[in-house]
Design a protein around this motif. Structure first.
Motif, short mmCIF file in Angstrom:
data_model
loop_
_atom_site.label_atom_id
_atom_site.label_comp_id
_atom_site.label_asym_id
_atom_site.label_seq_id
_atom_site.Cartn_x
_atom_site.Cartn_y
_atom_site.Cartn_z
N LEU A 108 -12.83 1.30 12.42
CA LEU A 108 -14.00 0.64 13.00
C LEU A 108 -13.57 -0.40 14.03
N ALA A 109 -12.59 -1.21 13.69
CA ALA A 109 -12.09 -2.23 14.61
C ALA A 109 -11.46 -1.60 15.85
N ASP A 110 -10.67 -0.55 15.65
CA ASP A 110 -10.04 0.13 16.79
C ASP A 110 -11.09 0.78 17.69
N GLY A 111 -12.12 1.37 17.09
CA GLY A 111 -13.19 1.99 17.89
C GLY A 111 -13.93 0.98 18.74
N CYS A 112 -14.22 -0.16 18.15
CA CYS A 112 -14.90 -1.24 18.89
C CYS A 112 -13.99 -1.74 20.02
N ILE A 121 -12.41 -2.10 25.76
CA ILE A 121 -11.40 -1.86 26.81
C ILE A 121 -11.97 -0.92 27.87
N ALA A 122 -12.68 0.12 27.44
CA ALA A 122 -13.27 1.07 28.39
C ALA A 122 -14.26 0.37 29.31
N GLU A 134 -13.85 0.02 33.34
CA GLU A 134 -14.91 0.51 34.23
C GLU A 134 -15.37 -0.61 35.17
N GLN A 135 -15.46 -1.82 34.65
CA GLN A 135 -15.91 -2.95 35.47
C GLN A 135 -14.88 -3.39 36.50
#
Length: 179
Positions: free
Chosen positions: A108-112, A117-118, A122-123
């Motif tokens: 869950l922490a890695d997914g968040c 990061i994504a 993107e920004q």
């Protein structure tokens, strides 16, 4: 590439990491908790002169280089190795249910973290190339849902802990102690 020595001449374990990488920080925390000495090699995969792909075919950090030059990559794999390599305080429980719960929290922490990061990457793109809908989807679908799930799970675990403490205190006929 910058080499920072944390170890004396006793070890040849090297961690290739980037200071801004949350996964590199995760591994460094485990190394500290397990009291494992290592040499830190600072190398950003975003740097055109990076050497990271020489150690990890995925071109990502962290990478742990063992004394026999075997490389381990992906923070989950590295953490698993380190937790078993040192007898100092187990971080990942042996009992299957607790182990799976710990791994679930990690996922869950890695997914968040992946979603955050994504969004940052993107920004960093030129404004005319950014996909605003995609950024919102990452923020709402991934980050917000992960955080909601975390809050829900913490509340559930707290209720279970309270129930356990309360029922235990009732059996011994004394009020529960929470502090």
């Amino acid at each position: 590439m910058i080499i920072v020595t944390h170890a004396g001449n006793r070890t040849h374990i090297k961690l290739i990491a980037a200071p801004v990488s949350p996964y590199s920080r995760k591994v460094r925390i485990v190394l500290a908790e397990k009291r494992i000495e290592y040499d830190l090699i600072v190398d950003s995969p975003l740097d055109p002169a990076t050497h990271v792909p020489e150690f990890n075919p995925l071109g990502k950090v962290p990478v742990l280089v063992l004394d026999d030059e075997t490389t381990l990559f992906d923070s989950r794999v590295i953490v698993e190795y380190l937790d078993n390599a040192s007898p100092v305080g187990r971080l990942i429980p042996d009992e299957i249910r607790q182990r799976i719960q710990t791994r679930r929290w990690e996922a869950l922490a890695d997914g968040c973290t992946d979603a955050a990061i994504a969004v940052v990457m993107e920004q960093r793109r030129p404004a005319e190339l950014q996909n605003a809908e995609w950024i919102v989807r990452q923020q709402v679908c991934a980050i917000d849902k992960d955080l909601d799930a975390t809050v829900e799970k913490v509340a559930e675990d707290s209720r279970q802990l309270f129930f356990h403490i309360y029922t235990k205190s009732v059996r011994v006929r004394r009020p529960p102690t929470f502090f």
